[in-house]
Design a protein around this motif. Structure first.
Motif, PDB file in Angstrom:
ATOM      1  N   VAL A 302       0.878  -1.103  -0.109  1.00  0.00           N
ATOM      2  CA  VAL A 302       0.126   0.023   0.014  1.00  0.00           C
ATOM      3  C   VAL A 302       0.825   1.420  -0.162  1.00  0.00           C
ATOM      4  CG1 VAL A 302      -1.914   1.264   1.285  1.00  0.00           C
ATOM      5  CG2 VAL A 302      -1.522  -1.214   1.274  1.00  0.00           C
ATOM      6  N   LEU A 303       0.672   2.179  -0.759  1.00  0.00           N
ATOM      7  CA  LEU A 303       1.546   3.332  -1.082  1.00  0.00           C
ATOM      8  C   LEU A 303       0.343   4.498  -0.742  1.00  0.00           C
ATOM      9  CD1 LEU A 303       3.023   2.672  -4.523  1.00  0.00           C
ATOM     10  CD2 LEU A 303       4.286   2.607  -2.506  1.00  0.00           C
ATOM     11  N   THR A 304       0.944   5.467   0.266  1.00  0.00           N
ATOM     12  CA  THR A 304       0.209   6.441   0.758  1.00  0.00           C
ATOM     13  C   THR A 304       1.092   7.777   1.165  1.00  0.00           C
ATOM     14  OG1 THR A 304       0.634   6.239   3.310  1.00  0.00           O
ATOM     15  CG2 THR A 304      -1.033   5.056   2.091  1.00  0.00           C
ATOM     16  N   ASP A 305       0.375   8.616   1.241  1.00  0.00           N
ATOM     17  CA  ASP A 305       1.226   9.998   1.999  1.00  0.00           C
ATOM     18  C   ASP A 305       1.605   9.724   3.084  1.00  0.00           C
ATOM     19  OD1 ASP A 305       2.083  12.544   1.790  1.00  0.00           O
ATOM     20  OD2 ASP A 305       0.066  13.524   1.797  1.00  0.00           O
ATOM     21  N   GLN A 306       2.088  10.726   3.745  1.00  0.00           N
ATOM     22  CA  GLN A 306       2.858  10.638   5.001  1.00  0.00           C
ATOM     23  C   GLN A 306       2.020  11.239   5.969  1.00  0.00           C
ATOM     24  OE1 GLN A 306       6.520  13.145   3.636  1.00  0.00           O
ATOM     25  NE2 GLN A 306       7.403  12.171   5.200  1.00  0.00           N
ATOM     26  N   ASP A 307       0.810  11.354   6.005  1.00  0.00           N
ATOM     27  CA  ASP A 307      -0.287  11.921   7.008  1.00  0.00           C
ATOM     28  C   ASP A 307      -0.035  10.787   8.132  1.00  0.00           C
ATOM     29  OD1 ASP A 307      -2.762  12.090   8.322  1.00  0.00           O
ATOM     30  OD2 ASP A 307      -3.237  13.388   6.875  1.00  0.00           O
ATOM     31  N   PRO A 308       0.109  11.109   9.419  1.00  0.00           N
ATOM     32  CA  PRO A 308      -0.032  10.223  10.793  1.00  0.00           C
ATOM     33  C   PRO A 308      -1.201   9.235  10.629  1.00  0.00           C
ATOM     34  CG  PRO A 308       1.056  12.274  11.184  1.00  0.00           C
ATOM     35  CD  PRO A 308       0.414  12.341   9.688  1.00  0.00           C
ATOM     36  N   ALA A 309      -2.306  10.353  10.481  1.00  0.00           N
ATOM     37  CA  ALA A 309      -3.743   9.473  10.567  1.00  0.00           C
ATOM     38  C   ALA A 309      -3.806   8.230   9.549  1.00  0.00           C
ATOM     39  CB  ALA A 309      -4.738  10.441  10.287  1.00  0.00           C
ATOM     40  N   ILE A 310      -3.175   8.422   8.394  1.00  0.00           N
ATOM     41  CA  ILE A 310      -3.297   7.474   7.208  1.00  0.00           C
ATOM     42  C   ILE A 310      -2.470   6.385   7.706  1.00  0.00           C
ATOM     43  CG2 ILE A 310      -2.626   6.755   4.784  1.00  0.00           C
ATOM     44  CD1 ILE A 310      -3.441   9.359   4.102  1.00  0.00           C
ATOM     45  N   LEU A 311      -1.248   6.698   8.241  1.00  0.00           N
ATOM     46  CA  LEU A 311      -0.264   5.400   8.621  1.00  0.00           C
ATOM     47  C   LEU A 311      -0.920   4.624   9.777  1.00  0.00           C
ATOM     48  CD1 LEU A 311       3.197   7.811   8.975  1.00  0.00           C
ATOM     49  CD2 LEU A 311       2.130   6.418   7.100  1.00  0.00           C
ATOM     50  N   GLN A 312      -1.556   5.246  10.719  1.00  0.00           N
ATOM     51  CA  GLN A 312      -2.055   4.408  11.631  1.00  0.00           C
ATOM     52  C   GLN A 312      -3.184   3.490  11.224  1.00  0.00           C
ATOM     53  OE1 GLN A 312      -2.585   6.035  15.458  1.00  0.00           O
ATOM     54  NE2 GLN A 312      -1.489   7.927  14.858  1.00  0.00           N
ATOM     55  N   ALA A 313      -4.165   4.259  10.183  1.00  0.00           N
ATOM     56  CA  ALA A 313      -5.123   3.487   9.830  1.00  0.00           C
ATOM     57  C   ALA A 313      -4.973   2.343   9.025  1.00  0.00           C
ATOM     58  CB  ALA A 313      -6.004   4.502   9.051  1.00  0.00           C
ATOM     59  N   VAL A 314      -3.708   2.322   8.272  1.00  0.00           N
ATOM     60  CA  VAL A 314      -3.265   1.358   7.367  1.00  0.00           C
ATOM     61  C   VAL A 314      -2.700   0.112   8.310  1.00  0.00           C
ATOM     62  CG1 VAL A 314      -1.612   0.675   5.603  1.00  0.00           C
ATOM     63  CG2 VAL A 314      -2.836   2.992   5.344  1.00  0.00           C
ATOM     64  N   GLU A 315      -2.007   0.468   9.204  1.00  0.00           N
ATOM     65  CA  GLU A 315      -1.492  -0.465   9.980  1.00  0.00           C
ATOM     66  C   GLU A 315      -2.470  -1.115  10.627  1.00  0.00           C
ATOM     67  OE1 GLU A 315       1.313  -0.553  13.928  1.00  0.00           O
ATOM     68  OE2 GLU A 315       1.182   1.238  12.988  1.00  0.00           O
ATOM     69  N   ALA A 316      -3.660  -0.454  11.161  1.00  0.00           N
ATOM     70  CA  ALA A 316      -4.609  -1.143  11.865  1.00  0.00           C
ATOM     71  C   ALA A 316      -5.668  -1.874  10.813  1.00  0.00           C
ATOM     72  CB  ALA A 316      -5.574  -0.110  12.352  1.00  0.00           C
ATOM     73  N   ILE A 317      -5.953  -1.629   9.737  1.00  0.00           N
ATOM     74  CA  ILE A 317      -6.710  -2.501   8.663  1.00  0.00           C
ATOM     75  C   ILE A 317      -6.147  -3.213   7.866  1.00  0.00           C
ATOM     76  CG2 ILE A 317      -8.736  -2.185   7.147  1.00  0.00           C
ATOM     77  CD1 ILE A 317      -9.409  -0.986  10.039  1.00  0.00           C
ATOM     78  N   PHE A 318      -4.818  -2.888   7.470  1.00  0.00           N
ATOM     79  CA  PHE A 318      -3.840  -3.937   6.654  1.00  0.00           C
ATOM     80  C   PHE A 318      -2.699  -4.516   7.387  1.00  0.00           C
ATOM     81  CE2 PHE A 318      -5.747  -1.203   2.897  1.00  0.00           C
ATOM     82  CZ  PHE A 318      -6.958  -1.994   2.926  1.00  0.00           C
ATOM     83  N   PRO A 319      -2.937  -5.125   8.411  1.00  0.00           N
ATOM     84  CA  PRO A 319      -1.928  -5.480   9.126  1.00  0.00           C
ATOM     85  C   PRO A 319      -0.828  -6.370   8.456  1.00  0.00           C
ATOM     86  CG  PRO A 319      -3.610  -6.621   9.840  1.00  0.00           C
ATOM     87  CD  PRO A 319      -4.196  -5.840   8.868  1.00  0.00           C
ATOM     88  N   ASN A 320      -1.280  -7.199   7.651  1.00  0.00           N
ATOM     89  CA  ASN A 320      -0.382  -8.172   6.899  1.00  0.00           C
ATOM     90  C   ASN A 320       0.016  -7.525   5.352  1.00  0.00           C
ATOM     91  OD1 ASN A 320      -1.172 -10.078   8.830  1.00  0.00           O
ATOM     92  ND2 ASN A 320      -2.594 -10.730   7.727  1.00  0.00           N
TER      93      ASN A 320
END
Length: 452
Positions: A302-320
């Motif tokens: 998954v490629l995203t911007d550096q937004d901290p909220a996005i980083l935490q959401a990706v880690e929570a929903i796509f842990p693998n």
């Protein structure tokens, strides 16, 4: 998000500002918006012809008045023309086609209309109220023009050009402007509901169409949608995806989030989209959960911007899933972190780009060269460069050599084109319903480009 519609100006043009004179001049009655434009009852009230300054003799006046009758109920006086019986319409007559009925009326009118006022010339006819009525095609043209950021005045000029001149179109520029204003007033606070209804209808009509939305205090807070084509694309090419949360493309400041991937022809393809009213962790989690519900399978990268909220959401929903930062966004931010003169008068950008994209060096070589580059240009104490070095494992390719890079490289290199593509069809002043129409237009245009 406010449901209140502020229509203080037209969509793009300064010359489409509506002042009081414009609005009141030649404005139609409220029910004109809903009537068929070709509706005409064939009767003329006597008051329409009175006071025209005609000079009739007493005998003519008596003859004219002899044709005046009371309407049903006696509230209105009508002029009943006297015509030969063969041309008089029968109340219970049945016609085989609309054309036959129209021909009957033309013959009747030719025998009946002994006018008590001067007839209009051919040149004057186009200025009459009837001639200036907007047809359905006119109305559709105005609305579709507005969704392409073309204001009412320019739409009128464009229509005149398409029809070969102003003399070939009935409505005036002010009629276009009045209708454009009326459309906005009718939509008004129903904007969000129109969009939800439109998307729910698609969900009911189209197989395998996903639409999810969330309201907070009866206000639309978030939505996600993906059609069957999006799902087929994701099934085949969804190993590497990116989503961009940098678009604010409607009147309410909602964030548009397109999800993209790369197909086997190295083209950007759409695999879903969302709208968010804010950039909280909760909002991004809801969006990614809706995405996963639609597509089921987790992406590999998954490629995203550096937004901290996005980083935490990706880690929570796509842990693998592996998560990396989009290189295009980082390079774009570089311009804001150092002065224009610095970039223009040094070779820093060239050296920086060559270093961060080098996939052949080992991590320790990268770290050594980074430090040398920072010292040479005296950037070692700059906060942004320190943060980027700290997060180097999220965006420097040399740290994930074991990962297939073809998707990563192509997706990041195409992020700018995707960004520009959707911006072309967006406008920060758009109503939601217009934004959705623009989105559909954008996808259709993209499909045509891919076909060609």
């Amino acid at each position: 998000m406010s449901d209140c519609f502020d229509y203080s100006s037209d969509d793009t043009e300064d010359d489409d500002q509506y002042d009081e004179e414009d609005v009141n001049c030649n404005e139609y009655d409220d029910d004109d918006f809903y009537k068929s434009d070709d509706q005409f009852d064939g009767r003329n009230q006597i008051s329409d012809y009175a006071g025209e300054g005609t000079n009739r003799t007493d005998s003519e006046e008596e003859s004219f008045n002899s044709n005046v009758v009371d309407s049903h109920g006696g509230k209105t006086k009508l002029w009943k023309p006297i015509v030969p019986k063969d041309f008089m319409p029968d109340v219970d007559a049945i016609y085989q086609s609309l054309e036959e009925a129209v021909e009957m009326y033309k013959l009747y009118a030719d025998k009946a209309e002994n006018h008590n006022h001067p007839l209009e010339t051919k040149e004057e006819r186009r200025y009459s109220k009837r001639a200036r009525r907007l047809s359905y095609k006119d109305k559709e043209f105005i609305v579709r023009s507005s969704t392409s950021n073309i204001g009412a005045t320019k739409a009128h000029k464009l229509q005149a050009s398409l029809q070969g001149g102003y003399e070939n179109i009935g409505p005036e520029s002010i009629d276009y402007k009045n209708f454009r204003r009326k459309v906005g007033n009718i939509i008004g606070d129903k904007d969000a509901q129109l969009v939800v209804d439109k998307m729910n209808m698609r969900k009911d009509e189209f197989h395998n169409y996903t639409f999810e939305y969330k309201c907070v205090d009866s206000v639309l807070n978030a939505m996600f949608w993906a059609d069957e084509t999006d799902k087929l694309y994701y099934k085949e090419f969804g190993d590497v995806i990116s989503f961009d949360a940098t678009f604010r493309t409607n009147k309410y400041g909602m964030i548009f989030v397109p999800f993209t991937a790369i197909d086997n022809h190295k083209r950007s393809i759409n695999i879903g989209a969302g709208l968010l009213s804010n950039e909280s962790i909760e909002s991004y989690r809801w969006l990614l959960e809706a995405f996963l519900k639609a597509h089921v399978k987790h992406p590999q990268l998954v490629l995203t911007d550096q937004d901290p909220a996005i980083l935490q959401a990706v880690e929570a929903i796509f842990p693998n899933s592996n998560h990396r930062l989009c290189m295009w966004h980082i390079m774009k931010k570089l311009q804001a972190k150092v002065s224009t003169d610095f970039l223009k008068n040094t070779d820093f950008r060239k050296r920086f780009t060559k270093l961060v994209w080098n996939v052949y060096i080992e991590p320790e070589v990268f770290e050594s060269r980074w430090k040398l580059l920072m010292r040479k240009f005296k950037l070692q104490d700059k906060r942004w460069f320190k943060d980027m070095y700290r997060d180097r494992k999220l965006w420097i390719p040399t740290y994930f050599k074991d990962m297939s890079l073809h998707g990563l490289m192509k997706t990041t290199s195409r992020s700018e084109s995707v960004n520009s593509f959707f911006n072309k069809y967006s406008n920060c002043g758009n109503l939601l319903i217009y934004f959705m129409m623009n989105y559909d237009t954008a996808l259709q245009s993209n499909e045509m480009l891919n076909i060609n």
